[in-house]
Design an enzyme around this catalytic site. Structure first.
Site, short mmCIF file in Angstrom:
data_model
loop_
_atom_site.label_atom_id
_atom_site.label_comp_id
_atom_site.label_asym_id
_atom_site.label_seq_id
_atom_site.Cartn_x
_atom_site.Cartn_y
_atom_site.Cartn_z
N GLU A 49 6.92 -11.27 -4.71
CA GLU A 49 5.96 -11.69 -3.79
C GLU A 49 5.31 -13.02 -4.50
O GLU A 49 4.80 -13.00 -5.75
CB GLU A 49 4.71 -10.58 -3.58
CG GLU A 49 3.58 -11.45 -2.56
CD GLU A 49 2.52 -10.47 -2.37
OE1 GLU A 49 1.89 -10.73 -1.18
OE2 GLU A 49 2.20 -9.52 -3.26
N ASP A 60 -8.56 -12.81 -3.34
CA ASP A 60 -8.22 -12.44 -4.65
C ASP A 60 -9.34 -12.30 -5.61
O ASP A 60 -10.33 -13.25 -5.42
CB ASP A 60 -7.28 -13.51 -5.16
CG ASP A 60 -5.98 -13.75 -4.35
OD1 ASP A 60 -5.37 -12.36 -4.50
OD2 ASP A 60 -5.56 -14.70 -3.84
#
Length: 270
Positions: A49, A60
């Site tokens: 990924e 994030d």
């Protein structure tokens, strides 16, 4: 079968879980990130990924936010990223490659143009981190046109309506969150309950991968033994990158050791 189906089938036969590392392309530089990706593959990564750097990665935590900023400071562009992904694909023909990206970057390219680039570069899947399922149809439809799997996030508090929606669109795998919130390893261990895993599987037969906060072998073993197909590990790897930014040889050795250890933990039969 596509690359995801092939890898999950092979791992199931070997009684292993799928280990998927996440790194940000271009962190800390494009050349170094490509060396890191090759280390990941050589030492047990079953799929990749890869994050496309973005200035405001809301999904994030601080670790990956800093990785994005380091990558952006290198002034690379999305054309360079696709070029390097294409080179990776030529070198590694069988490993599934997924992208994690934010919607603005897709819109800036134009949906058809973006997914066509994915197809031509050998990308297998795309996860758009800031697009909720109810707004995803235009992305999903375009992705399908170019035979790109759409990856969707499933939070641990998902209700039946959300699980049903995900079941309509999910391909490749479903990204099951260890906990609500953003990525990172700042919090204590969170395990996805067996009952919740069974509930998801009632709606969909797509493999389930657990992400957010995966940083040790106990978590990996727990995830695999509870019925998940594998794990995604990002912040723990990026912490190694950050710690050894100016000691590349040590960085590569530490990443190699870490990946080998976590991949070994996916094996149900020692």
């Amino acid at each position: 079968m596509n690359r995801y189906e092939n890898i999950f089938d092979r791992l199931s036969q070997r009684k292993e879980g799928c280990f998927v590392p996440f790194v940000v392309l271009g962190d800390p530089s494009l050349d170094t990130s490509l060396k890191i990706i090759n280390i990941l593959i050589q030492n047990g990564a079953d799929a990749l990924e890869l994050g496309i750097p973005f200035s405001d990665p809301l999904a994030d935590g601080k670790t990956i936010q800093k990785a994005n900023l380091r990558a952006l400071s290198q002034k690379n562009n999305i054309f360079q990223y696709f070029k390097e992904i294409k080179n990776l694909r030529k070198k590694h023909t069988q490993i599934p490659i997924g992208l994690l990206i934010y919607a603005n970057l897709v819109y800036n390219q134009g949906l058809d143009n973006f997914y066509l680039k994915c197809r031509k570069s050998g990308v297998d899947s795309v996860l758009i981190a800031d697009v909720p399922i109810e707004e995803s149809e235009i992305f999903y439809t375009t992705a399908n046109k170019y035979k790109i799997s759409s990856i969707f996030i499933c939070p641990p508090n998902a209700d039946d309506d959300l699980l049903y929606r995900i079941s309509l669109y999910a391909k490749g795998y479903i990204y099951v969150l260890s906990r609500p919130g953003v990525t990172g390893i700042e919090n204590q261990n969170f395990f996805v309950s067996g009952d919740f895993i069974k509930k998801i599987k009632k709606y969909n037969s797509v493999p389930l991968l657990q992400g957010f906060g995966i940083s040790n072998s106990i978590q990996v073993k727990q995830a695999i033994s509870s019925g998940l197909s594998g794990v995604i590990c990002g912040s723990a790897i990026i912490n190694i990158i950050e710690k050894y930014l100016y000691e590349e040889d040590i960085m590569m050795t530490k990443i190699q050791e870490f990946v080998k250890h976590l991949k070994k933990s996916t094996k149900l039969i020692a």
